[in-house]
Design an enzyme around this catalytic site. Structure first.
Site, PDB file in Angstrom:
ATOM      1  N   ASP A  78       0.820  -1.207   0.000  1.00  9.75           N
ATOM      2  CA  ASP A  78       0.000   0.000   0.000  1.00  9.75           C
ATOM      3  C   ASP A  78       0.855   1.259   0.000  1.00  9.75           C
ATOM      4  OD1 ASP A  78      -2.150  -1.675   0.053  1.00  9.75           O
ATOM      5  OD2 ASP A  78      -3.191  -0.614   1.658  1.00  9.75           O
ATOM      6  N   CYS A 119       0.672  -8.221   4.825  1.00  5.02           N
ATOM      7  CA  CYS A 119       0.267  -6.830   4.633  1.00  5.02           C
ATOM      8  C   CYS A 119      -1.235  -6.666   4.407  1.00  5.02           C
ATOM      9  CB  CYS A 119       1.124  -6.183   3.556  1.00  5.02           C
ATOM     10  SG  CYS A 119       2.823  -5.916   4.146  1.00  5.02           S
ATOM     11  N   ASP A 120      -1.636  -5.455   4.100  1.00  3.36           N
ATOM     12  CA  ASP A 120      -2.974  -4.963   4.379  1.00  3.36           C
ATOM     13  C   ASP A 120      -4.151  -5.817   3.914  1.00  3.36           C
ATOM     14  OD1 ASP A 120      -1.213  -2.985   5.060  1.00  3.36           O
ATOM     15  OD2 ASP A 120      -2.500  -1.363   4.418  1.00  3.36           O
ATOM     16  N   LYS A 121      -4.222  -6.171   2.632  1.00  2.00           N
ATOM     17  CA  LYS A 121      -5.379  -6.911   2.126  1.00  2.00           C
ATOM     18  C   LYS A 121      -5.108  -8.412   2.110  1.00  2.00           C
ATOM     19  CE  LYS A 121      -6.478  -2.792   1.730  1.00  2.00           C
ATOM     20  NZ  LYS A 121      -5.136  -2.333   2.020  1.00  2.00           N
ATOM     21  N   CYS A 191       4.977  -2.371   8.245  1.00  2.00           N
ATOM     22  CA  CYS A 191       5.407  -1.079   8.811  1.00  2.00           C
ATOM     23  C   CYS A 191       5.012  -0.974  10.282  1.00  2.00           C
ATOM     24  CB  CYS A 191       4.830   0.062   7.986  1.00  2.00           C
ATOM     25  SG  CYS A 191       5.472   0.083   6.295  1.00  2.00           S
ATOM     26  N   GLU A 442      -6.890   4.591  -0.382  1.00  2.00           N
ATOM     27  CA  GLU A 442      -6.471   5.198   0.870  1.00  2.00           C
ATOM     28  C   GLU A 442      -5.996   6.628   0.617  1.00  2.00           C
ATOM     29  OE1 GLU A 442      -4.981   1.346   3.448  1.00  2.00           O
ATOM     30  OE2 GLU A 442      -3.483   2.697   2.610  1.00  2.00           O
ATOM     31  N   SER A 468      -5.341   5.090   5.309  1.00  2.69           N
ATOM     32  CA  SER A 468      -4.330   4.158   5.780  1.00  2.69           C
ATOM     33  C   SER A 468      -4.396   4.075   7.296  1.00  2.69           C
ATOM     34  CB  SER A 468      -2.943   4.646   5.355  1.00  2.69           C
ATOM     35  OG  SER A 468      -1.929   3.964   6.048  1.00  2.69           O
TER      36      SER A 468
END
Length: 551
Positions: A78, A119-121, A191, A442, A468
């Protein structure tokens, strides 16, 4: 075993032939087939170490008597996708990940799965797949990044984006900006703040789908590899005992996750992902329940970007178990929920201690008596909107100001960079929702620029897109219905007054009812020319208020 249907008896000799073509022995073919879903790639910092984690999982599975078989899952960074067309392709991968994992698992008859996301998704997509497939399944993530250090202070991705805003405002020079870009993210891993990736990896523990430590052990620690081996062993024990994903991912388990979410101050993106995961579990998780959970759940952590602590600090303080142990003191958790350890939530919390009350506040002195996320409704967001309350300055919890209206993120960013935004303004960015974006981008670039320019305690931002986990400030996202679906955000005019009242869960456009009705009656949402996957996604995706799931 499920795999027996494709490998036992003379009628399946052709299948066994292809296993032999892979170099498998008869002994390996006899073992249970355990799929290891690896999201390793060389473009996402949170995924560059996953090959090592996968090798450790394979060893754990093999030690426990299984045959580990690796297949891939995609992942988008992202941070790299932020601020350009690439971000339209982030949220949409959640469904690609889920669907492709289902396809691989069903086509090859796996008996169990170990998911290795980060990570995110990637994490919610694989949780959705786990629920859909209902096999014995464990999760072990790639782990969080260590915080960077500049001038003796810890830093992270959100610090870097805010440094960019400071540079645009003339507050730092290019040499200083380059120092930030070289030091803010010093290791591999997700992160290091309580951003979406770490939020979801922590919630994997809260749901019961990951072993303790999954969300917090840093990526570069050898304990991460030990955890991965134990995850491989755990899935084999689940297989022996017949424990499957949906037995763990119950409605009570999802409510535990929302409770932990509020205590940790997780990313607002969890309010997209938890309803989508619940749907795959056959559970309806309405956003309206978030405020009810928040009302009784204290916010115990202020991890970056809400505060000065990072994932490594949370790990040293006792991790998610310690947070859950604090919540358990108040009777907020469903203790009887089964987990991948083979034990219940209550059993797993035995011996858990809060080792640093500056990182994890005890329940008697929380950061706030209510949770980190709030859902706002009103005439601007009839179906709801979401804000990370724990990352909003006290003076911005209630804010009223003139709307500055933009039809896309780029236009808003240009206005911010040009110094056209004034204290008190409410920036409105529309046509960035699930359908209108499409892909619900985002908005970390504009929110970080606002902070970097010193406007974080005087300017609000409202969008039908999303933020985010690195965003902080009075930033209200997921406004539903979105503009592209005919929502009221589409009729906001430049200079209209918008009132945001987070304590009372309201967001309103301050025009009289008759005027709003007139505007809505005349409103025709803008259309975009789309092609490829985004066109198909825009046709199928639902409201952000229900998780932006596909029909």
């Amino acid at each position: 075993m499920k795999s027996d249907a494709i490998k036992r008896g003379p009628e399946n000799a052709s299948h066994r032939l292809l296993y032999h073509a892979l170099g498998w022995t008869d002994e390996e073919i006899e073992r249970p087939l355990v799929g290891i879903v690896s999201s390793f790639n060389e473009v996402v910092p949170g995924h560059m170490n996953i090959d090592k984690v996968v090798e450790a999982v394979k060893m754990g599975v093999a030690m426990a008597g299984g045959m580990p078989v690796v297949f891939p899952a995609i992942a988008v960074c992202d941070g790299i996708a932020m601020g350009h067309v690439g971000m339209k392709y982030s949220l949409v991968t959640r469904d690609l990940i889920c669907d492709s994992t289902e396809a691989m698992a069903m086509a090859h008859g796996f008996d169990a799965l170990v998911m290795v996301p980060n990570c995110d998704k990637n994490v919610p997509g694989l949780l959705m797949a786990a629920a859909r497939l209902d096999l014995p399944c464990t999760f072990v993530s790639g782990g969080p990044m260590l915080a960077g250090r500049i001038d003796g202070h810890k830093t992270s991705l959100s610090s870097m984006f805010e440094a960019q805003g400071a540079y645009m405002a003339g507050k730092i020079d290019e040499e200083r900006l380059h120092e930030w870009e070289c030091k803010a993210c010093p290791t591999c891993g997700s992160c290091s703040g309580m951003y979406t990736a770490n939020s979801m990896n922590c919630l994997c523990e809260a749901i019961g789908m990951a072993l303790p430590g999954n969300g917090t052990i840093p990526a570069v620690y050898s304990r991460r590899l030990e955890l991965a081996k134990h995850a491989g062993m755990a899935v084999m024990e689940m297989l022996r005992r017949g424990i499957t994903a949906r037995q763990i991912m119950s409605e009570d388990a999802l409510m535990n996750a929302m409770c932990v979410d509020m205590a940790l101050g997780c990313s607002t993106n969890t309010m997209l992902h938890l309803p989508a995961i619940a749907r795959e579990c056959g559970v309806e998780l309405d956003l309206s329940v978030a405020n009810e959970v928040s009302s009784r759940t204290p916010n115990l952590c202020h991890l970056a970007p809400a505060g000065p602590t990072y994932m490594e600090d949370l790990d040293e303080a006792g991790g998610v178990r310690a947070v859950m142990a604090e919540l358990d003191k108040l009777g907020l958790l469903r203790r009887d929920c089964m987990t991948v350890t083979g034990h219940t939530v209550g059993e797993n919390l035995a011996g858990a201690k809060n080792l640093d009350e500056d990182v994890i506040r005890p329940t008697e002195k929380p950061f706030s008596k209510t949770g980190g996320i709030a859902v706002l409704t009103g005439n601007l967001a009839p179906e709801g909107s979401v804000v990370k309350r724990s990352a909003v300055a006290e003076n911005m919890l209630v804010h009223e100001g003139p709307a500055r209206v933009f039809e896309c993120e780029e236009d808003a960013q240009a206005a911010i960079n040009a110094g056209e935004i004034r204290p008190g303004d409410v920036i409105v960015i529309r046509y960035e929702g699930p359908k209108g974006g499409p892909g619900m981008r985002e908005m970390l670039n504009p929110t970080s620029a606002i902070q970097g320019m010193g406007l974080g305690e005087s300017v609000a931002l409202v969008t039908d897109g999303r933020f985010s986990g690195a965003t902080r400030g009075a930033c209200v996202g997921h406004v539903s219905p979105e503009a592209a679906a005919g929502g009221p955000i589409g009729v906001v005019e430049e200079g209209d007054t918008i009132r945001i009242d987070i304590p009372n869960h309201r967001i309103d456009l301050l025009v009289d009812d008759e005027e709003l009705e007139r505007r809505m009656a005349a409103f025709e949402p803008k259309k975009k020319e789309l092609s490829g996957y985004l066109a198909r996604y825009a046709r199928l995706v639902g409201s952000g208020a229900s998780g932006a799931t596909l029909g």
